[in-house]
Design a protein around this motif. Structure first.
Motif, PDB file in Angstrom:
ATOM      1  N   GLN A  21       0.827  -1.207   0.000  1.00  0.00           N
ATOM      2  CA  GLN A  21       0.000   0.000   0.000  1.00  0.00           C
ATOM      3  C   GLN A  21       0.861   1.257   0.000  1.00  0.00           C
ATOM      4  OE1 GLN A  21      -3.587   0.288   2.308  1.00  0.00           O
ATOM      5  NE2 GLN A  21      -3.749  -1.940   2.461  1.00  0.00           N
ATOM      6  N   LEU A  22       1.928   1.239   0.761  1.00  0.00           N
ATOM      7  CA  LEU A  22       2.823   2.402   0.762  1.00  0.00           C
ATOM      8  C   LEU A  22       3.458   2.607  -0.610  1.00  0.00           C
ATOM      9  CD1 LEU A  22       4.458   2.069   4.287  1.00  0.00           C
ATOM     10  CD2 LEU A  22       2.726   3.741   3.543  1.00  0.00           C
ATOM     11  N   GLN A  23       3.794   1.525  -1.297  1.00  0.00           N
ATOM     12  CA  GLN A  23       4.341   1.641  -2.656  1.00  0.00           C
ATOM     13  C   GLN A  23       3.300   2.242  -3.601  1.00  0.00           C
ATOM     14  OE1 GLN A  23       5.609  -2.386  -3.407  1.00  0.00           O
ATOM     15  NE2 GLN A  23       7.609  -2.051  -2.487  1.00  0.00           N
ATOM     16  N   ALA A  24       2.043   1.820  -3.449  1.00  0.00           N
ATOM     17  CA  ALA A  24       0.973   2.375  -4.286  1.00  0.00           C
ATOM     18  C   ALA A  24       0.782   3.861  -4.010  1.00  0.00           C
ATOM     19  CB  ALA A  24      -0.329   1.609  -4.051  1.00  0.00           C
ATOM     20  N   TRP A  25       0.809   4.258  -2.735  1.00  0.00           N
ATOM     21  CA  TRP A  25       0.669   5.681  -2.411  1.00  0.00           C
ATOM     22  C   TRP A  25       1.871   6.480  -2.909  1.00  0.00           C
ATOM     23  CZ3 TRP A  25      -3.782   7.405  -2.086  1.00  0.00           C
ATOM     24  CH2 TRP A  25      -4.802   6.728  -1.427  1.00  0.00           C
ATOM     25  N   LYS A  26       3.059   5.892  -2.862  1.00  0.00           N
ATOM     26  CA  LYS A  26       4.246   6.590  -3.365  1.00  0.00           C
ATOM     27  C   LYS A  26       4.073   6.902  -4.852  1.00  0.00           C
ATOM     28  CE  LYS A  26       9.277   6.244  -3.504  1.00  0.00           C
ATOM     29  NZ  LYS A  26      10.440   5.437  -3.125  1.00  0.00           N
ATOM     30  N   ARG A  27       3.555   5.937  -5.616  1.00  0.00           N
ATOM     31  CA  ARG A  27       3.288   6.177  -7.043  1.00  0.00           C
ATOM     32  C   ARG A  27       2.238   7.265  -7.226  1.00  0.00           C
ATOM     33  NH1 ARG A  27       3.696   0.581  -7.004  1.00  0.00           N
ATOM     34  NH2 ARG A  27       1.429   0.329  -7.004  1.00  0.00           N
ATOM     35  N   GLU A  28       1.174   7.221  -6.401  1.00  0.00           N
ATOM     36  CA  GLU A  28       0.120   8.244  -6.492  1.00  0.00           C
ATOM     37  C   GLU A  28       0.689   9.635  -6.221  1.00  0.00           C
ATOM     38  OE1 GLU A  28      -3.326   8.359  -7.016  1.00  0.00           O
ATOM     39  OE2 GLU A  28      -3.337   6.265  -7.640  1.00  0.00           O
ATOM     40  N   PHE A  29       1.535   9.746  -5.197  1.00  0.00           N
ATOM     41  CA  PHE A  29       2.090  11.047  -4.823  1.00  0.00           C
ATOM     42  C   PHE A  29       3.021  11.597  -5.901  1.00  0.00           C
ATOM     43  CE2 PHE A  29       1.769   9.650  -0.099  1.00  0.00           C
ATOM     44  CZ  PHE A  29       0.402   9.844  -0.124  1.00  0.00           C
ATOM     45  N   ALA A  30       3.630  10.720  -6.687  1.00  0.00           N
ATOM     46  CA  ALA A  30       4.568  11.142  -7.726  1.00  0.00           C
ATOM     47  C   ALA A  30       3.891  11.393  -9.075  1.00  0.00           C
ATOM     48  CB  ALA A  30       5.655  10.083  -7.896  1.00  0.00           C
ATOM     49  N   ALA A  31       2.614  11.100  -9.185  1.00  0.00           N
ATOM     50  CA  ALA A  31       1.909  11.245 -10.467  1.00  0.00           C
ATOM     51  C   ALA A  31       1.894  12.695 -10.927  1.00  0.00           C
ATOM     52  CB  ALA A  31       0.476  10.726 -10.339  1.00  0.00           C
ATOM     53  N   ALA A  32       2.020  12.885 -12.230  1.00  0.00           N
ATOM     54  CA  ALA A  32       1.999  14.233 -12.802  1.00  0.00           C
ATOM     55  C   ALA A  32       0.669  14.932 -12.512  1.00  0.00           C
ATOM     56  CB  ALA A  32       2.243  14.159 -14.308  1.00  0.00           C
ATOM     57  N   ALA A  33      -0.426  14.197 -12.632  1.00  0.00           N
ATOM     58  CA  ALA A  33      -1.751  14.740 -12.320  1.00  0.00           C
ATOM     59  C   ALA A  33      -2.160  14.180 -10.959  1.00  0.00           C
ATOM     60  CB  ALA A  33      -2.756  14.354 -13.397  1.00  0.00           C
ATOM     61  N   ARG A  34      -1.720  14.842  -9.904  1.00  0.00           N
ATOM     62  CA  ARG A  34      -1.936  14.354  -8.534  1.00  0.00           C
ATOM     63  C   ARG A  34      -3.404  14.447  -8.137  1.00  0.00           C
ATOM     64  NH1 ARG A  34      -1.683  13.188  -3.433  1.00  0.00           N
ATOM     65  NH2 ARG A  34      -0.495  14.338  -1.888  1.00  0.00           N
ATOM     66  N   VAL A  35      -3.914  13.348  -7.576  1.00  0.00           N
ATOM     67  CA  VAL A  35      -5.270  13.303  -7.036  1.00  0.00           C
ATOM     68  C   VAL A  35      -5.151  13.149  -5.527  1.00  0.00           C
ATOM     69  CG1 VAL A  35      -7.474  12.057  -7.012  1.00  0.00           C
ATOM     70  CG2 VAL A  35      -6.177  12.260  -9.145  1.00  0.00           C
TER      71      VAL A  35
END
Length: 129
Positions: free
Chosen positions: A53-67
C-alpha cells in the motif's frame, strides 16, 4: 455519548486524510496493519500488506496529475466482543491542481486496536461518480 473507539478512529482517519493531502508516507505507515488489505473502488484491484500500500501511495504522490483522496466517516460501529470496529462513509478524489472532484463513492473500513492504537486491517471502496 460517543464511545472511545469512535473518537479514536475518527482521529486516526483525520490523520490518514492529512497524510494523503501532504503526501506523507511516514505518517500513513503506522495507520495500517502489517497485512492490511485494500480493495479499490473502480477495478476492484486488491492491494495486500502495508508495504504494497505504501508503494501504491508513493506512485500516487509522484503522479503528474496528482489526485488527493479524502474519506469522511459517517458511522463507526465498534464490536462489543473484540477490539475491532467498522467505519462507513463517503470518499472522494480531487484533482490537486484544479480542485475538481475526479471520483467519489462509498467505503467501509475495518479497524483493530493493536498495542493501544487503532489500525486499518481492511478497506473496500465503491466508485459511484
Amino acid at each position: 455519548m460517543t464511545n472511545p473507539a469512535d473518537l479514536a478512529i475518527r482521529m486516526r482517519r483525520a490523520a490518514f486524510n492529512r497524510a494523503l493531502a501532504e503526501g506523507d508516507l511516514k505518517a500513513i505507515g503506522p495507520l495500517l496493519a502489517q497485512h492490511a488489505v485494500l480493495v479499490t473502488g473502480t477495478d476492484s484491484a486488491v492491494i495486500t500488506g502495508r508495504t504494497a500500500q505504501l508503494q501504491a501511495w508513493k506512485r500516487e504522490f509522484a503522479a503528474a496529475a496528482r489526485v488527493v483522496y479524502a474519506r469522511t466517516p459517517e458511522t463507526i460501529v465498534p464490536s462489543t466482543v473484540e477490539p475491532i470496529a467498522l467505519e462507513h462513509g463517503q470518499w472522494q478524489g480531487v484533482d490537486a491542481a484544479s480542485g475538481t472532484v475526479i471520483a467519489s463513492g462509498n467505503y467501509t473500513a475495518k479497524w483493530r486496536e493493536l498495542g493501544g492504537q487503532w489500525v486499518i486491517i481492511a478497506e473496500i471502496y465503491l466508485t459511484l461518480g
